[in-house]
Scaffold this motif. Sequence first.
Motif, short mmCIF file in Angstrom:
data_model
loop_
_atom_site.label_atom_id
_atom_site.label_comp_id
_atom_site.label_asym_id
_atom_site.label_seq_id
_atom_site.Cartn_x
_atom_site.Cartn_y
_atom_site.Cartn_z
N ALA A 202 0.99 -1.12 0.19
CA ALA A 202 -0.08 0.14 -0.11
C ALA A 202 1.00 1.37 0.12
O ALA A 202 0.67 2.19 -0.59
CB ALA A 202 -0.94 0.10 1.26
N LEU A 203 1.94 1.41 0.86
CA LEU A 203 2.82 2.22 0.75
C LEU A 203 3.48 2.53 -0.64
O LEU A 203 3.59 3.70 -1.17
CB LEU A 203 3.96 2.14 1.80
CG LEU A 203 3.93 2.52 3.04
CD1 LEU A 203 4.90 1.87 4.11
CD2 LEU A 203 3.65 3.93 3.54
N ASN A 204 3.73 1.61 -1.42
CA ASN A 204 4.49 1.65 -2.55
C ASN A 204 3.44 2.21 -3.51
O ASN A 204 3.76 3.24 -4.39
CB ASN A 204 4.91 0.37 -3.30
CG ASN A 204 6.16 -0.20 -2.45
OD1 ASN A 204 6.90 0.52 -1.97
ND2 ASN A 204 6.31 -1.57 -2.45
N ARG A 205 2.02 2.04 -3.60
CA ARG A 205 1.17 2.40 -4.33
C ARG A 205 0.85 4.07 -4.25
O ARG A 205 0.27 4.71 -4.80
CB ARG A 205 -0.28 1.57 -4.24
CG ARG A 205 -0.19 0.23 -4.62
CD ARG A 205 -1.46 -0.35 -4.79
NE ARG A 205 -2.46 -0.11 -3.59
CZ ARG A 205 -2.32 -1.06 -2.73
NH1 ARG A 205 -1.76 -2.28 -2.75
NH2 ARG A 205 -2.94 -1.20 -1.63
N LEU A 206 1.15 4.54 -2.89
CA LEU A 206 1.02 5.92 -2.41
C LEU A 206 2.06 6.89 -3.41
O LEU A 206 1.81 7.81 -3.71
CB LEU A 206 1.36 6.34 -1.21
CG LEU A 206 0.40 5.90 0.01
CD1 LEU A 206 0.86 6.08 1.32
CD2 LEU A 206 -0.87 6.53 -0.32
N HIS A 207 2.94 6.32 -4.05
CA HIS A 207 4.13 6.80 -4.90
C HIS A 207 3.95 6.40 -6.20
O HIS A 207 3.92 5.73 -6.72
CB HIS A 207 5.23 6.45 -4.33
CG HIS A 207 5.55 6.73 -2.75
ND1 HIS A 207 5.05 5.94 -1.84
CD2 HIS A 207 6.54 7.56 -2.04
CE1 HIS A 207 5.64 6.20 -0.66
NE2 HIS A 207 6.21 7.39 -0.83
N PRO A 208 4.00 7.65 -7.17
CA PRO A 208 3.97 7.66 -8.29
C PRO A 208 5.01 6.87 -9.04
O PRO A 208 4.82 6.10 -10.09
CB PRO A 208 3.93 9.07 -8.80
CG PRO A 208 3.17 9.93 -7.83
CD PRO A 208 3.71 8.97 -6.57
N LEU A 209 6.10 6.74 -8.35
CA LEU A 209 7.32 5.93 -8.97
C LEU A 209 7.34 4.42 -8.61
O LEU A 209 8.10 3.62 -8.79
CB LEU A 209 8.60 6.61 -8.27
CG LEU A 209 8.99 7.89 -8.81
CD1 LEU A 209 10.51 8.44 -8.45
CD2 LEU A 209 9.31 7.88 -10.26
N GLY A 210 6.42 4.28 -7.66
CA GLY A 210 5.74 2.91 -7.23
C GLY A 210 6.75 2.22 -6.15
O GLY A 210 6.72 0.94 -6.16
N ARG A 211 7.45 3.03 -5.39
CA ARG A 211 8.36 2.25 -4.38
C ARG A 211 8.35 3.42 -3.37
O ARG A 211 8.31 4.88 -3.70
CB ARG A 211 9.47 2.01 -4.91
CG ARG A 211 10.62 3.13 -5.37
CD ARG A 211 12.03 2.68 -5.89
NE ARG A 211 12.81 3.67 -6.20
CZ ARG A 211 13.76 4.69 -5.60
NH1 ARG A 211 13.70 4.53 -4.23
NH2 ARG A 211 14.26 5.39 -6.26
N VAL A 212 8.93 3.15 -2.02
CA VAL A 212 9.41 3.87 -1.11
C VAL A 212 10.89 4.44 -1.39
O VAL A 212 11.50 3.82 -2.10
CB VAL A 212 9.28 3.29 0.20
CG1 VAL A 212 7.81 3.19 0.48
CG2 VAL A 212 10.16 1.98 0.55
N GLY A 213 11.20 5.36 -0.89
CA GLY A 213 12.46 5.90 -0.93
C GLY A 213 13.65 4.88 -0.10
O GLY A 213 13.42 4.11 0.63
N ARG A 214 14.80 5.22 -0.66
CA ARG A 214 16.07 4.56 -0.01
C ARG A 214 17.07 5.59 0.60
O ARG A 214 17.10 6.67 0.21
CB ARG A 214 16.84 3.51 -1.05
CG ARG A 214 15.99 2.53 -1.87
CD ARG A 214 16.73 1.64 -2.56
NE ARG A 214 16.86 2.37 -3.87
CZ ARG A 214 15.98 2.20 -4.86
NH1 ARG A 214 15.24 1.37 -4.69
NH2 ARG A 214 16.60 2.69 -6.04
N PRO A 215 17.73 5.27 1.57
CA PRO A 215 18.74 6.14 2.20
C PRO A 215 19.72 6.76 0.90
O PRO A 215 20.14 7.87 1.07
CB PRO A 215 19.47 5.20 3.16
CG PRO A 215 18.48 4.22 3.68
CD PRO A 215 17.53 3.84 2.25
N GLU A 216 20.16 6.13 0.18
CA GLU A 216 20.90 6.60 -0.98
C GLU A 216 20.25 7.65 -1.66
O GLU A 216 20.99 8.39 -2.60
CB GLU A 216 21.64 5.26 -1.74
CG GLU A 216 20.87 4.45 -2.51
CD GLU A 216 20.18 3.19 -1.79
OE1 GLU A 216 19.99 2.28 -2.30
OE2 GLU A 216 20.33 3.39 -0.45
#
Length: 252
Positions: A202-216
Amino acid sequence: MQLEGKIALITGGGQGIGRGIVDRFLEEGAQVAILQRRPLDSELDKHAGVLGIQADVSDSSAISPAVERAVEQFGGVDILVNNAGIMFERSVSEIRPEEWDLMIAINMRAPLFLTQAALPHMRRRGGGSIINIGSIEGLAANPSHAAYCASKAGIHGMTRALAVDLGKDNIRCNAIAPGWISSELSESYLDSQADPAAILEALNRLHPLGRVGRPEDVGDLAVYLAGDKSGFLTGEVVVLDGGRTARLPLPF
């Protein structure tokens, strides 16, 4: 290398977003002093370009000695990354004064006085870059986050004020406002839920890029803000959230 010859001081750089910034700064040639309460892990502790400084940034009296320790080791400070922060969830009616005070001490007061302590050294080296880690919760809010949202909105305002005051010294100040970034803390939060896999989907779907962020992802942006390629950029709050806050919610 974009940060060759640069000296950076990063608070809370041992894990999460801070670690992503540290790793990218080292890859780009910077020497890095990491200021945090916990000792560094063995990988960072043994790195020739890293200095670990144990101190509690909520204690104002510990800040200046910590900065001086970094200067003693590396010869100066070019980049300050105010990353250390805390978050707790409380309804407005339940926030206690001591909790509020600790939130402000770490999330707002420490960045100001770290900046103050680093200023003479940046001026001596002809300028510098200050990067504050804000949050999309400085722009919008989740439930029970009144204290956290206030602290991050304050950091965004402070960023603009520092940029105005310090521009004459060739010292730039910008903030990164991350959205959901995968880290040890966020993973622990997900693991505490009934169905972590469903929540992550569900979190991934919130983002137009289809994923959550990464520290890098945060580290990549911090490299740009720290380096000479962003020499005309100051006073900005850069939202880094995979498009999450750009997307209007639909009622279906």
